[in-house]
Scaffold this active site. Structure first.
Site, PDB file in Angstrom:
ATOM      1  CG  HIS A  54       2.395  -8.515   0.413  1.00 43.15           C
ATOM      2  ND1 HIS A  54       1.665  -9.558   0.940  1.00 43.15           N
ATOM      3  CD2 HIS A  54       2.207  -7.463   1.267  1.00 43.15           C
ATOM      4  CE1 HIS A  54       1.067  -9.166   2.048  1.00 43.15           C
ATOM      5  NE2 HIS A  54       1.373  -7.888   2.269  1.00 43.15           N
ATOM      6  CG  ASP A 109      -1.946  -1.056   1.259  1.00 40.83           C
ATOM      7  OD1 ASP A 109      -1.982  -1.877   0.327  1.00 40.83           O
ATOM      8  OD2 ASP A 109      -2.757  -1.070   2.211  1.00 40.83           O
ATOM      9  CB  SER A 137       9.928   2.417   4.539  1.00 43.69           C
ATOM     10  OG  SER A 137       8.567   2.149   4.806  1.00 43.69           O
TER      11      SER A 137
END
Length: 345
Positions: free
Chosen positions: A209, A153, A299
């Site tokens: 992921h 996301d 990040s």
């Protein structure tokens, strides 16, 4: 008093003065002061929600004058130590009290997460690495290994080459894939790679992921600094991504060849975690599998495909060339393998 101490005190004075002035002017709330973003889910163009204080501090830190002054790397040391301290604070029981305000400020939909009850998180750190509720982020064509998906996301930009990436988005003078992975041979294999650059803000879900299906070929963790990864910072002359702490995987695939996945820490991120099983060469991995997570802060993730191996989705390419980030969710389509241009090492 040495030059380093003098510079630190000047920055702290400017920081506290800015906070005071903005609070007096009632401008410190989290408004849409961030970089321009296109929400892929809603189709709306907007600016990222970001405190004005943070926006102005970024301008203060990442400008030619500050970059010239900071030849001593004092700023790096100060930000690094601040990030480590912040990480410790977010792991204490007292930090739980921040969660409710944080959720309300950023409008986080807790129904997407498990547990959804904020009282179940003992610390802010526990909340920060919260997990998605199963089914809340469906994976695009999960059984098609020739498709790549969004890894987090986040806000993403995609470019067909490292040269285009440097021209439009990552302006650090030292940015190359070789410097990113600290490996000449690996860097040469991705010398003119297609690049997807994902940026996560503190309010985002901070697990990441796999973009592709394949097997782990290589893992490495590289220590470093904790610079901001905001677009203002990335488009300065400071070498952000090749200086920050990071870990990477090389994933061997049937349809894309080798794919490079680099998780990069930033301000207030104490740790970049890759799950232990994915640190072992030969481990099978499927697109959408959770690889690891970041601890508190903003990040960034770089996913690089060897030249000609991928055709990024056209909407991502078109907006990226306009220097507009695309707000995306885990599992959305990123692109398709290009069998004609595929390059396997």
């Amino acid at each position: 008093m040495g030059f380093s101490e003098f510079f630190r005190k000047i920055y702290l004075f400017a920081d506290s003065s800015l906070n005071y002035l903005l609070q007096r002017c009632r401008l410190a709330a989290n408004g849409e002061y961030g970089w321009k973003s296109f929400d892929r889910k809603t189709g709306k163009l907007m600016r990222e929600q970001q405190p004005l204080t943070k926006k102005l501090k970024l301008i203060l830190l990442f400008n030619p004058l500050t970059e010239w002054i900071d030849t001593t790397h004092l700023m790096r040391l100060w930000i690094h130590n601040k990030s480590v301290r912040k990480g410790r604070e977010e792991g204490t029981p007292a930090s739980h009290n921040q969660i409710k305000t944080f959720v309300e400020t950023y409008g986080i939909n807790m129904n997407d997460f498990e547990p959804s009850d904020i009282e179940k998180y003992k610390t802010f750190e526990d909340f920060f690495i919260r997990a998605h509720r199963p089914g809340s982020r469906p994976i695009h064509d999960p059984d098609d290994p020739a498709g790549a998906v969004v890894v987090a996301d986040s806000r993403v930009v995609t470019y067909d080459s490292v040269a285009e990436t440097k021209k439009l988005w990552i302006k650090g003078t030292d940015f190359t894939i070789t410097n990113l992975v600290m490996d000449v041979q690996l860097g040469e294999r991705f010398a003119d790679a297609a690049v997807a650059s994902f940026r996560l803000s503190p309010q985002d879900y901070h697990r990441y992921h796999s973009p592709v299906t394949g097997s782990v070929k290589e893992f490495r963790s590289i220590p470093g600094d904790y610079y901001q990864v905001d677009p203002i910072a990335l488009q300065s002359g400071v070498n952000i991504l090749t200086s920050n702490a990071r870990s990477y995987l090389v994933i061997e695939t049937e349809h894309f060849g080798d794919v490079l996945f680099v998780a990069i820490g930033a301000t207030d991120v104490g740790t970049v975690r890759i799950h232990e099983k994915f640190q072992k060469p030969g481990t099978q991995i499927k697109k959408g599998d959770e690889i690891g997570y970041f601890q508190f802060g903003g990040s960034s993730i770089i996913v690089a495909f060897q030249k000609g191996a991928i055709e990024f989705d056209q909407d991502l390419l078109d907006l990226s060339r306009q220097k507009i980030q695309v707000s995306v969710e885990v599992g959305m389509s990123l692109g398709k393998a290009n069998p004609i241009g595929k390059k396997i090492s």
